[in-house]
Design a protein around this motif. Structure first.
Motif: not given
Length: 121
Positions: A9-18, A84-85, A116-121
């Motif tokens: 898990g982690g912090l990723v931007q919108t459109g990113g992948f984990l 994805n996405s 935790q997965v956090t997707v920032s806008s």
């Protein structure tokens, strides 16, 4: 001892992948159905994806079909969730579970503590 351990898990931007990983602690889960679930703040835990013991069958929530892929490597005793996405609405704690009926949360016997997965806008 937690029976399964999630990671990735982690912090990723919108459109990113984990890619999330799930591995058992002290046991083998190669014969079990494995599932991923998630719980967003203020919401109930929900089914995301599951995979049969052989990997031959996979199941997805409608909300993640075509976006997430579940897989397993029984030789490594590990289950993966490729995401994805990613969108802000995918933000949640993601849980791995073992030995249950694919989409039935209450049926699973073993759970991890979540990642935790956090997707920032």
């Amino acid at each position: 001892q937690v029976p399964v351990v999630e990671s990735g898990g982690g912090l990723v931007q919108t459109g990113g992948f984990l890619r999330l990983s799930c591995a058992p602690s002290g046991r083998t889960f190669s014969s079990y159905v494995m599932g991923w679930f998630r719980q967003a703040p203020g919401k109930e835990r929900e089914f995301v994806a599951a995979i049969s013991w052989s990997g031959g069958s996979s199941y997805y929530a409608d909300s993640v079909k075509g976006q997430f892929t579940i897989s397993r490597d029984n030789a490594k005793n590990t289950v993966y969730l490729q995401m994805n996405s990613l969108k802000p609405e995918d933000t949640a704690v993601y849980y791995c579970a073992a030995d249950g009926n694919p989409a039935a949360i209450a049926s699973y016997d073993y759970w991890g503590q979540g990642t935790q997965v956090t997707v920032s806008s």
